[in-house]
Motif scaffolding. Sequence first.
Motif, short mmCIF file in Angstrom:
data_model
loop_
_atom_site.label_atom_id
_atom_site.label_comp_id
_atom_site.label_asym_id
_atom_site.label_seq_id
_atom_site.Cartn_x
_atom_site.Cartn_y
_atom_site.Cartn_z
N ASP A 41 0.81 -1.22 0.00
CA ASP A 41 0.00 0.00 0.00
C ASP A 41 0.84 1.28 0.00
O ASP A 41 0.31 2.36 -0.19
CB ASP A 41 -0.97 0.02 1.17
CG ASP A 41 -0.30 -0.12 2.53
OD1 ASP A 41 0.93 0.10 2.62
OD2 ASP A 41 -1.00 -0.47 3.50
N GLY A 42 2.13 1.17 0.22
CA GLY A 42 3.00 2.33 0.19
C GLY A 42 2.98 3.15 1.47
O GLY A 42 3.53 4.25 1.49
N LEU A 43 2.39 2.63 2.52
CA LEU A 43 2.30 3.38 3.77
C LEU A 43 3.53 3.21 4.66
O LEU A 43 3.68 3.90 5.66
CB LEU A 43 1.05 2.97 4.55
CG LEU A 43 -0.27 3.26 3.84
CD1 LEU A 43 -1.45 2.72 4.66
CD2 LEU A 43 -0.43 4.75 3.58
N GLU A 44 4.40 2.28 4.31
CA GLU A 44 5.61 2.04 5.10
C GLU A 44 6.82 2.64 4.38
O GLU A 44 6.80 2.89 3.19
CB GLU A 44 5.83 0.54 5.29
CG GLU A 44 4.69 -0.18 5.96
CD GLU A 44 4.42 0.30 7.38
OE1 GLU A 44 5.36 0.76 8.05
OE2 GLU A 44 3.26 0.23 7.81
N VAL A 45 7.88 2.87 5.12
CA VAL A 45 9.10 3.40 4.54
C VAL A 45 10.01 2.26 4.10
O VAL A 45 9.80 1.11 4.44
CB VAL A 45 9.85 4.34 5.51
CG1 VAL A 45 9.03 5.55 5.84
CG2 VAL A 45 10.28 3.61 6.76
N PRO A 62 18.23 6.03 2.54
CA PRO A 62 16.87 6.00 3.07
C PRO A 62 15.89 6.83 2.23
O PRO A 62 16.29 7.65 1.42
CB PRO A 62 17.03 6.62 4.46
CG PRO A 62 18.17 7.57 4.31
CD PRO A 62 19.10 6.93 3.29
N LEU A 63 14.60 6.61 2.48
CA LEU A 63 13.55 7.39 1.84
C LEU A 63 13.52 8.81 2.40
O LEU A 63 13.35 9.77 1.66
CB LEU A 63 12.20 6.70 2.03
CG LEU A 63 10.98 7.38 1.43
CD1 LEU A 63 11.12 7.53 -0.08
CD2 LEU A 63 9.72 6.59 1.77
N PHE A 64 13.70 8.93 3.72
CA PHE A 64 13.66 10.23 4.39
C PHE A 64 14.96 10.50 5.12
O PHE A 64 15.63 9.58 5.56
CB PHE A 64 12.51 10.27 5.42
CG PHE A 64 11.16 10.03 4.82
CD1 PHE A 64 10.58 10.96 3.97
CD2 PHE A 64 10.46 8.87 5.10
CE1 PHE A 64 9.33 10.74 3.42
CE2 PHE A 64 9.22 8.63 4.56
CZ PHE A 64 8.65 9.58 3.71
N ASP A 65 15.26 11.76 5.29
CA ASP A 65 16.45 12.19 6.03
C ASP A 65 16.20 11.97 7.51
O ASP A 65 15.31 12.56 8.10
CB ASP A 65 16.73 13.67 5.75
CG ASP A 65 18.02 14.15 6.36
OD1 ASP A 65 18.58 13.46 7.23
OD2 ASP A 65 18.48 15.23 5.97
N LEU A 70 19.33 18.14 9.53
CA LEU A 70 18.41 18.01 8.40
C LEU A 70 19.04 18.54 7.12
O LEU A 70 19.61 19.63 7.10
CB LEU A 70 17.12 18.76 8.70
CG LEU A 70 15.93 18.45 7.81
CD1 LEU A 70 15.57 16.98 7.90
CD2 LEU A 70 14.73 19.29 8.20
N GLY A 71 18.98 17.74 6.07
CA GLY A 71 19.52 18.14 4.77
C GLY A 71 20.94 17.67 4.54
O GLY A 71 21.46 17.78 3.43
N ILE A 75 19.24 11.21 0.33
CA ILE A 75 18.10 10.30 0.37
C ILE A 75 17.80 9.80 -1.04
O ILE A 75 18.43 10.22 -2.02
CB ILE A 75 16.87 10.98 0.99
CG1 ILE A 75 16.48 12.24 0.21
CG2 ILE A 75 17.13 11.31 2.46
CD1 ILE A 75 15.19 12.89 0.68
N MET A 76 16.82 8.90 -1.17
CA MET A 76 16.49 8.28 -2.45
C MET A 76 16.28 9.28 -3.57
O MET A 76 16.73 9.06 -4.70
CB MET A 76 15.23 7.41 -2.32
CG MET A 76 15.40 6.15 -1.57
SD MET A 76 13.82 5.25 -1.60
CE MET A 76 14.04 4.18 -0.20
N SER A 77 15.59 10.37 -3.28
CA SER A 77 15.28 11.35 -4.33
C SER A 77 16.53 12.10 -4.81
O SER A 77 16.48 12.75 -5.85
CB SER A 77 14.22 12.34 -3.84
OG SER A 77 14.69 13.05 -2.72
#
Length: 179
Positions: A41-45, A62-65, A70-71, A75-77
């Motif tokens: 469902d895409g709700l998990e990281v 990771p998906l998120f920092d 911060l920064g 991350i993946m993007s």
Amino acid sequence: MVYKFRVILDNEEDIFRDIAILADDTLEDLHNAIFNSFGFDGLEVGSFYTCDDTWNQEDEIPLFDSGDVLGEMKIMSDYILSDILDTENTKIIYVYDFINMWTFLVELAAIEEISAGSTYPETLFVHGEMPLESGEKNFMADEDDENYNEFEDDLDEDDLDMFGGDDSFEDYGFEENWN
């Protein structure tokens, strides 16, 4: 260019998906393509991990920092597929949902020209049905490994005690019954 990946679930059964995605898409786009093709469902990281030719896990992407500043963490993007994967570096590990630890071996199988009329990312082939549970992961060291007991003799009770034998929280600036 189009990257064609075989994404294999680390499981006893043969369960995999073949995915086509543009070479200039990001790892986050590949993350989305993988969880969609496997029916999550895409709700998990999740996280990708670089690895060597024998699938030994190396650096996390990771998906998120989640770093202290911060920064500062990439991350993946931040990663374009063609910058991290090519004909020499074809393997990467993907873990989705850190509670269930769905682990996938992702291998670049082909680099081809874009097909007119195709929409990317695209699931090209599906083999096997997803199990209800991810299966057991063995995170215990192998007793036959020569380094199994390497640190055991160096530990004592004080090493495992966060509070130095004092169970109070007074030195940490908050009260025991803070709520």
